[in-house]
Design a protein around this motif. Structure first.
Motif, PDB file in Angstrom:
ATOM      1  N   PHE A 250       0.631  -1.145  -0.060  1.00  0.00           N
ATOM      2  CA  PHE A 250      -0.238   0.075   0.004  1.00  0.00           C
ATOM      3  C   PHE A 250       0.286   1.341  -0.089  1.00  0.00           C
ATOM      4  CE2 PHE A 250      -3.022  -2.878   2.177  1.00  0.00           C
ATOM      5  CZ  PHE A 250      -3.936  -3.048   0.946  1.00  0.00           C
ATOM      6  N   LYS A 251       1.722   0.434  -0.089  1.00  0.00           N
ATOM      7  CA  LYS A 251       2.721   2.678   0.678  1.00  0.00           C
ATOM      8  C   LYS A 251       3.060   2.560  -1.240  1.00  0.00           C
ATOM      9  CE  LYS A 251       5.893   1.863   4.645  1.00  0.00           C
ATOM     10  NZ  LYS A 251       8.046   1.698   4.144  1.00  0.00           N
ATOM     11  N   SER A 252       3.058   1.868  -2.166  1.00  0.00           N
ATOM     12  CA  SER A 252       3.532   2.182  -3.014  1.00  0.00           C
ATOM     13  C   SER A 252       2.625   1.787  -4.766  1.00  0.00           C
ATOM     14  CB  SER A 252       4.188   1.101  -4.075  1.00  0.00           C
ATOM     15  OG  SER A 252       3.616  -0.482  -3.907  1.00  0.00           O
ATOM     16  N   GLY A 253       1.104   1.554  -3.476  1.00  0.00           N
ATOM     17  CA  GLY A 253      -0.306   1.117  -4.290  1.00  0.00           C
ATOM     18  C   GLY A 253      -0.158   0.259  -4.675  1.00  0.00           C
ATOM     19  N   MET A 254       1.221  -1.205  -5.088  1.00  0.00           N
ATOM     20  CA  MET A 254       0.820  -2.173  -5.419  1.00  0.00           C
ATOM     21  C   MET A 254      -0.235  -3.023  -5.881  1.00  0.00           C
ATOM     22  SD  MET A 254       3.376  -5.600  -5.108  1.00  0.00           S
ATOM     23  CE  MET A 254       2.428  -6.175  -4.353  1.00  0.00           C
ATOM     24  N   GLY A 255      -1.047  -3.214  -6.056  1.00  0.00           N
ATOM     25  CA  GLY A 255      -2.356  -4.783  -6.118  1.00  0.00           C
ATOM     26  C   GLY A 255      -2.999  -3.751  -5.990  1.00  0.00           C
ATOM     27  N   VAL A 256      -3.460  -2.790  -5.708  1.00  0.00           N
ATOM     28  CA  VAL A 256      -4.819  -1.775  -5.333  1.00  0.00           C
ATOM     29  C   VAL A 256      -5.649  -2.629  -6.267  1.00  0.00           C
ATOM     30  CG1 VAL A 256      -5.956  -0.372  -4.523  1.00  0.00           C
ATOM     31  CG2 VAL A 256      -3.771  -0.486  -3.950  1.00  0.00           C
ATOM     32  N   LYS A 257      -5.790  -2.174  -6.975  1.00  0.00           N
ATOM     33  CA  LYS A 257      -6.537  -2.562  -8.072  1.00  0.00           C
ATOM     34  C   LYS A 257      -6.942  -4.263  -8.435  1.00  0.00           C
ATOM     35  CE  LYS A 257      -5.772   1.143 -11.611  1.00  0.00           C
ATOM     36  NZ  LYS A 257      -5.212   1.901 -12.479  1.00  0.00           N
ATOM     37  N   GLU A 258      -6.246  -4.466  -8.153  1.00  0.00           N
ATOM     38  CA  GLU A 258      -5.969  -6.392  -8.560  1.00  0.00           C
ATOM     39  C   GLU A 258      -7.603  -7.211  -6.968  1.00  0.00           C
ATOM     40  OE1 GLU A 258      -3.394  -4.878  -8.998  1.00  0.00           O
ATOM     41  OE2 GLU A 258      -2.841  -5.416 -10.849  1.00  0.00           O
ATOM     42  N   LEU A 259      -6.885  -6.138  -5.678  1.00  0.00           N
ATOM     43  CA  LEU A 259      -7.727  -6.600  -4.806  1.00  0.00           C
ATOM     44  C   LEU A 259      -9.073  -5.765  -4.675  1.00  0.00           C
ATOM     45  CD1 LEU A 259      -7.559  -7.130  -1.469  1.00  0.00           C
ATOM     46  CD2 LEU A 259      -7.110  -4.797  -1.439  1.00  0.00           C
ATOM     47  N   PHE A 260      -9.094  -5.085  -5.544  1.00  0.00           N
ATOM     48  CA  PHE A 260     -11.030  -4.413  -5.564  1.00  0.00           C
ATOM     49  C   PHE A 260     -11.218  -5.164  -6.526  1.00  0.00           C
ATOM     50  CE2 PHE A 260      -9.795  -1.013  -2.777  1.00  0.00           C
ATOM     51  CZ  PHE A 260     -10.081  -0.398  -2.164  1.00  0.00           C
ATOM     52  N   ARG A 261     -10.698  -5.369  -7.806  1.00  0.00           N
ATOM     53  CA  ARG A 261     -11.646  -6.275  -8.876  1.00  0.00           C
ATOM     54  C   ARG A 261     -11.928  -7.404  -7.776  1.00  0.00           C
ATOM     55  NH1 ARG A 261      -7.492  -6.134 -12.118  1.00  0.00           N
ATOM     56  NH2 ARG A 261      -8.282  -4.098 -13.388  1.00  0.00           N
ATOM     57  N   ALA A 262     -11.536  -8.488  -7.416  1.00  0.00           N
ATOM     58  CA  ALA A 262     -11.305  -9.481  -6.414  1.00  0.00           C
ATOM     59  C   ALA A 262     -11.708  -9.429  -5.056  1.00  0.00           C
ATOM     60  CB  ALA A 262     -10.075 -10.048  -5.611  1.00  0.00           C
ATOM     61  N   VAL A 263     -12.475  -7.974  -4.230  1.00  0.00           N
ATOM     62  CA  VAL A 263     -13.674  -8.051  -4.019  1.00  0.00           C
ATOM     63  C   VAL A 263     -14.867  -7.591  -4.750  1.00  0.00           C
ATOM     64  CG1 VAL A 263     -14.733  -6.247  -2.340  1.00  0.00           C
ATOM     65  CG2 VAL A 263     -12.556  -5.980  -2.448  1.00  0.00           C
ATOM     66  N   ILE A 264     -14.712  -7.255  -5.935  1.00  0.00           N
ATOM     67  CA  ILE A 264     -16.593  -7.719  -6.869  1.00  0.00           C
ATOM     68  C   ILE A 264     -16.432  -8.114  -7.226  1.00  0.00           C
ATOM     69  CG2 ILE A 264     -16.848  -6.477  -9.732  1.00  0.00           C
ATOM     70  CD1 ILE A 264     -15.151  -3.884  -8.660  1.00  0.00           C
ATOM     71  N   GLN A 265     -15.385  -9.547  -7.010  1.00  0.00           N
ATOM     72  CA  GLN A 265     -15.821 -10.941  -8.243  1.00  0.00           C
ATOM     73  C   GLN A 265     -16.023 -11.580  -6.920  1.00  0.00           C
ATOM     74  OE1 GLN A 265     -12.215 -12.141  -9.811  1.00  0.00           O
ATOM     75  NE2 GLN A 265     -12.612 -11.383 -11.161  1.00  0.00           N
ATOM     76  N   VAL A 266     -16.043 -11.364  -5.671  1.00  0.00           N
ATOM     77  CA  VAL A 266     -16.592 -12.398  -4.487  1.00  0.00           C
ATOM     78  C   VAL A 266     -17.772 -11.566  -4.044  1.00  0.00           C
ATOM     79  CG1 VAL A 266     -15.752 -12.124  -1.952  1.00  0.00           C
ATOM     80  CG2 VAL A 266     -14.017 -12.806  -3.173  1.00  0.00           C
ATOM     81  N   TYR A 267     -17.865 -10.714  -4.299  1.00  0.00           N
ATOM     82  CA  TYR A 267     -19.388  -9.553  -4.106  1.00  0.00           C
ATOM     83  C   TYR A 267     -20.301 -10.091  -4.960  1.00  0.00           C
ATOM     84  CZ  TYR A 267     -23.209  -6.300  -3.831  1.00  0.00           C
ATOM     85  OH  TYR A 267     -23.780  -5.154  -3.855  1.00  0.00           O
ATOM     86  N   GLU A 268     -20.172 -10.382  -6.199  1.00  0.00           N
ATOM     87  CA  GLU A 268     -21.274 -11.242  -7.561  1.00  0.00           C
ATOM     88  C   GLU A 268     -20.603 -12.116  -7.758  1.00  0.00           C
ATOM     89  OE1 GLU A 268     -22.431  -9.215  -9.073  1.00  0.00           O
ATOM     90  OE2 GLU A 268     -21.536  -6.998  -9.449  1.00  0.00           O
ATOM     91  N   GLY A 269     -20.364 -13.221  -6.473  1.00  0.00           N
ATOM     92  CA  GLY A 269     -20.679 -14.675  -7.276  1.00  0.00           C
ATOM     93  C   GLY A 269     -19.533 -15.224  -7.992  1.00  0.00           C
ATOM     94  N   THR A 270     -18.583 -14.356  -9.032  1.00  0.00           N
ATOM     95  CA  THR A 270     -18.187 -14.761 -10.223  1.00  0.00           C
ATOM     96  C   THR A 270     -15.807 -15.125  -9.505  1.00  0.00           C
ATOM     97  OG1 THR A 270     -16.854 -12.857 -10.545  1.00  0.00           O
ATOM     98  CG2 THR A 270     -18.876 -13.880 -11.269  1.00  0.00           C
ATOM     99  N   SER A 271     -15.962 -15.231  -8.204  1.00  0.00           N
ATOM    100  CA  SER A 271     -14.444 -15.978  -7.854  1.00  0.00           C
ATOM    101  C   SER A 271     -14.318 -16.715  -7.894  1.00  0.00           C
ATOM    102  CB  SER A 271     -13.974 -15.148  -6.490  1.00  0.00           C
ATOM    103  OG  SER A 271     -13.228 -15.485  -6.100  1.00  0.00           O
TER     104      SER A 271
END
Length: 801
Positions: A250-271
């Motif tokens: 989180f210092k550099s922002g590495m993986g933040v977009k991938e993290l929130f994409r995974a949140v969407i997938q879990v929320y939508e039931g597609t993970s």
């Protein structure tokens, strides 16, 4: 809105279904799925349950069940969405409502959960731009902080929960997180993990798994993980834990977009990784869980908010909070019978576990969790590298800063630099603010006619608020240093160094910093107690903090000591006051910890994180947020208190009287004369009593009140060192001694000033930090009682000698 809020005949479209486990599964199976239209047909005669129509059939739900279904009403106004009906005229009204529902569904409630120091608040700040504080010691985030972030067409409502090592019931933070997850029921939880401490951090993950909530893991500080040469198969680990695990920094922002994409997938039931998981705790514990669950599953309220498996485990762990919850919830003769049967099943299962494993059930569950974690890491081929030792530099620095002989001198040198800078550097802006307040008061005086309104604005509002604002520079500097120590990791070392001494007082090592801060101002010191995890130690520290002589008392000490004591004794008098304050705080702390505030203290198990360079942005945010919090919390109550004190000293008003006579015949003067017998054992007169009442609002008023009442001179309140104006002191001494005030009664008065009622701002701070007026009022009354006894003893014993 909730489905339960729709009235008979109204329609809505389902946005999302909340709730847990079996309840949520059953509701969805009945057709209550997102995007589906539902109509309210009929309320039962007693208004519960309610009949609904969806998918062409009719179904009934109780109100408390419908509370867990979010919908968009068919009456949603056009301006509530960005959808343009004019350009889509061929669309039907139903399509429009569905569009509104889909838009509403794109709002995801996300809770951030993780151990202290894992970078949880850094994610919160990076994703949302919010000004949450980033700290490098446990207990930084005491309250939940909320903000929003937008990515991939979704809006995320983020809640940064307190850092906690587990979901037990031993600390306020643990209970707060548990309550939030069960009552607020976030759509997805982001479990933030320190990648360099996988095994320890994953223990909390297993407890979240038991709660059966949708989850994504953020493996934070993955850059350090890679630099050290660590490795793990993330796909395997994700599969074994039943949730996606995303490497981040989180210092550099590495993986933040991938993290929130995974949140969407879990929320939508597609993970592909998201699945319901049961950790196997062994035959006897699993058998106990299944027997306890029979009683819990019969209660629909429980199944809506809790995983029955999670509650069963907590009962086997003898969790007092869960036991209390079930005892209160299962009221009534029949339900209490079920509760006793449930408790009996728990006891039998615990006994079987003890017999089979030789350990109590709580220990057996913890061992099973770590066994699961260890097995998962082995299967995921977890390896610890040796390219770089994260703690190498930390050990070198600790060798000096935590040294047996050098540790204390360095610590006190750091404190000396902190306070010297605070009071020396902070004096310049304080003088500017004072000049600005005085200028504003003069302008108002010049531009308004004499009268109550002018007096209230100048003496009440400007004088009162000014007494708070003037300390802002010192508070900002103090919090800058504290932020620097927190974010670098030194604050944990300070607690480590001081714990043995604090423990003898019945306190935590972290209590030392707030106590030292109290010599500057009690208000930020009270606020600094939030760094202490143990509520018991936190409250005791707040209760003894008023005995630390804040800088507002200094003009009073200087005034009385300069008036009644010769030059060679003045410094000793001041030193004795500070020493007595410390001595009384030690004695009271020991009494409180032994007899008053009982209960088991949390053990001194504190993480000593590696030293890290704090970022200027984080330090500035922390410092400024604390400054704003100080003004917001203290400004209002000081304003009200100052106006009240002003009104008592102003009315009834007679312009023909000189200032000292006006104050004598005012309400506050009459109050002083009324309580004069109470302070006769101390040798005080009514004028000293009046100054004590004035000091309730702010201690800065005491010295100027005495000066006005005795000599018509309010400049004593401005003296922060002994004045060269000996004539001023001599005149005051003569006038006070004529009314029977002796050096002994003057010293007893100083003792009372040292120990009695802290200012209104401090009382307000105690109320805000404890969340209760009970402790705030207790602090006000007990400190005054201690002050009365101590000052009476000094005067009476001194008179005998």
């Amino acid at each position: 809105m909730k489905l339960s809020e729709l009235k008979t005949g109204e329609k809505g479209v389902i946005v999302k279904v909340l709730g847990h486990g079996g309840f949520r599964k059953r509701i969805i199976e009945m057709g209550f799925i997102r995007g589906q239209e539902v109509e309210v047909l009929l309320n039962a005669p007693l208004h519960d349950p309610v009949k609904y129509k969806l998918m062409g059939y009719e179904v009934s739900l109780r109100h408390h069940e419908a509370d867990n279904i979010e919908v968009v009403s068919a009456d949603t106004p056009l301006e509530d969405t960005t959808f343009n009906l004019a350009s889509e005229a061929n669309r039907h009204e139903d399509d429009y409502i569905r569009h509104a529902a889909m838009k509403e569904r794109r709002t995801i409630n996300v809770a951030l959960v993780g151990n202290p120091n894992c970078g949880k608040t850094s994610l919160f700040n990076f994703a949302s731009g919010a000004h949450g504080h980033v700290g490098n010691y446990s207990g930084v985030t005491v309250d939940a902080t909320e903000a929003t972030a937008s990515m991939f067409g979704y809006e995320f409502k983020l809640t940064d929960l307190p850092g906690t090592y587990s979901l037990s019931c031993y600390s306020p933070e643990e209970l707060y997180v548990r309550e939030h997850l069960t009552e607020k029921m976030p759509d997805v939880v982001i479990n933030v993990i320190d990648s360099s401490n996988l095994e320890r951090n994953l223990y909390l993950t297993t407890q979240l798994v038991d709660m059966n909530i949708r989850m994504v893991c953020a493996l934070n500080m993955h850059d350090e993980f890679e630099r050290r040469g660590d490795s793990v198969n993330l796909d395997t680990l994700s599969t074994l834990f039943g949730m996606p695990m995303i490497p981040t920094s989180f210092k550099s922002g590495m993986g933040v977009k991938e993290l929130f994409r995974a949140v969407i997938q879990v929320y939508e039931g597609t993970s592909k990784f998201s699945r319901h998981l049961h950790i196997n705790y062994g035959h006897e514990i699993e058998d106990g869980i299944s027997h306890i669950q029979k009683y819990l599953k019969a209660d629909e309220h429980i199944t809506q908010h809790y995983s029955t498996r999670y509650l069963s485990l907590k009962l086997l762990e003898h969790d007092s909070q869960v036991l209390d919850y079930l005892g209160k919830h299962m009221a009534g003769e029949q339900r209490m019978d079920d509760f006793h049967k449930l408790a009996n099943e728990r006891d039998k299962a615990s006994a079987r576990v003890k017999e089979e494993t030789g350990s109590d059930s709580e220990t057996a569950i913890m061992d099973a969790k770590y066994g699961f974690i260890n097995g998962a890491l082995k299967e995921a081929e977890y390896r610890t590298g040796s390219k770089k030792d994260t703690y190498k530099v930390t050990h070198l620095i600790d060798h000096i800063l935590s040294h047996k002989y050098l540790g204390f001198p360095i610590f006190f040198l750091i404190l000396y630099v902190m306070f010297e800078t605070t009071f020396t550097l902070g004096q310049y802006p304080m003088d500017w603010i004072e000049e600005g307040i005085a200028w504003l008061g003069d302008k108002i005086s010049e531009g308004m006619n004499d009268g109550p309104l002018k007096a209230m604005l100048v003496d009440g509002v400007i004088g009162g608020v000014g007494s708070v604002i003037v300390f802002l520079p010192q508070i900002l500097i103090l919090y800058f240093f504290i932020s620097l120590m927190e974010d670098s990791g030194y604050m944990a070392r300070a607690a480590f160094i001081m714990d043995k001494l604090m423990h003898k007082m019945g306190l935590h090592g972290k209590s030392f910093i707030p106590l030292i801060m109290g010599f500057g101002c009690n208000v930020p010191a009270i606020m600094a107690t939030r760094t202490i995890e143990s509520r018991r130690s936190r409250i005791i520290t707040m209760m003894i903090l008023p005995f630390m002589s804040c800088s507002a008392r200094l003009p009073i000490y200087i005034m009385i000591a300069g008036t009644f004591f010769s030059l060679q004794y003045r410094s000793w008098v001041l030193l004795s006051l500070y020493a007595i304050g410390i001595l009384v705080s030690v004695v009271v702390s020991k009494v409180f910890s032994s007899f008053v505030i009982k209960g088991e203290d949390t053990p001194f198990v504190m993480e000593l994180p590696p030293y890290r360079w704090p970022t200027p942005k984080a330090i500035w945010r922390h410092t400024w947020e604390k400054g704003k919090e100080y003004l917001k919390k203290m400004g209002g109550i000081i304003l009200v208190a100052s106006i009240i004190v002003w009104a008592l000293g102003y009315f009834p008003h007679n312009d023909e009287l000189p200032r000292e006579q006006q104050q004598e015949q005012s309400y506050i003067g009459r109050m002083g004369k009324t309580i004069e017998p109470v302070f006769a054992p101390q040798g005080f007169n009514w004028k000293l009593d009046v100054s004590l009442i004035c000091g309730v609002g702010a201690k800065e008023i005491v010295a100027s009140s005495i000066g006005v009442l005795y000599s018509g001179d309010d400049s004593f309140g401005d003296d922060e060192e002994f004045s060269d104006d000996n004539e001023k002191y001599t005149r005051l001494r003569q006038m006070m001694m004529q009314e029977g005030i002796t050096p002994l009664s003057a010293y007893a008065y100083l003792i009372f000033i040292l120990l009695y009622f802290p200012c209104i701002a401090t009382i307000a701070a105690i109320k805000n930090e404890t969340g209760s007026w009970h402790w705030a009022l207790f602090a006000a009354f007990y400190t005054t009682a201690v002050a009365w006894v101590a000052s009476m003893a000094v005067f009476q014993i001194g008179s005998l000698i």
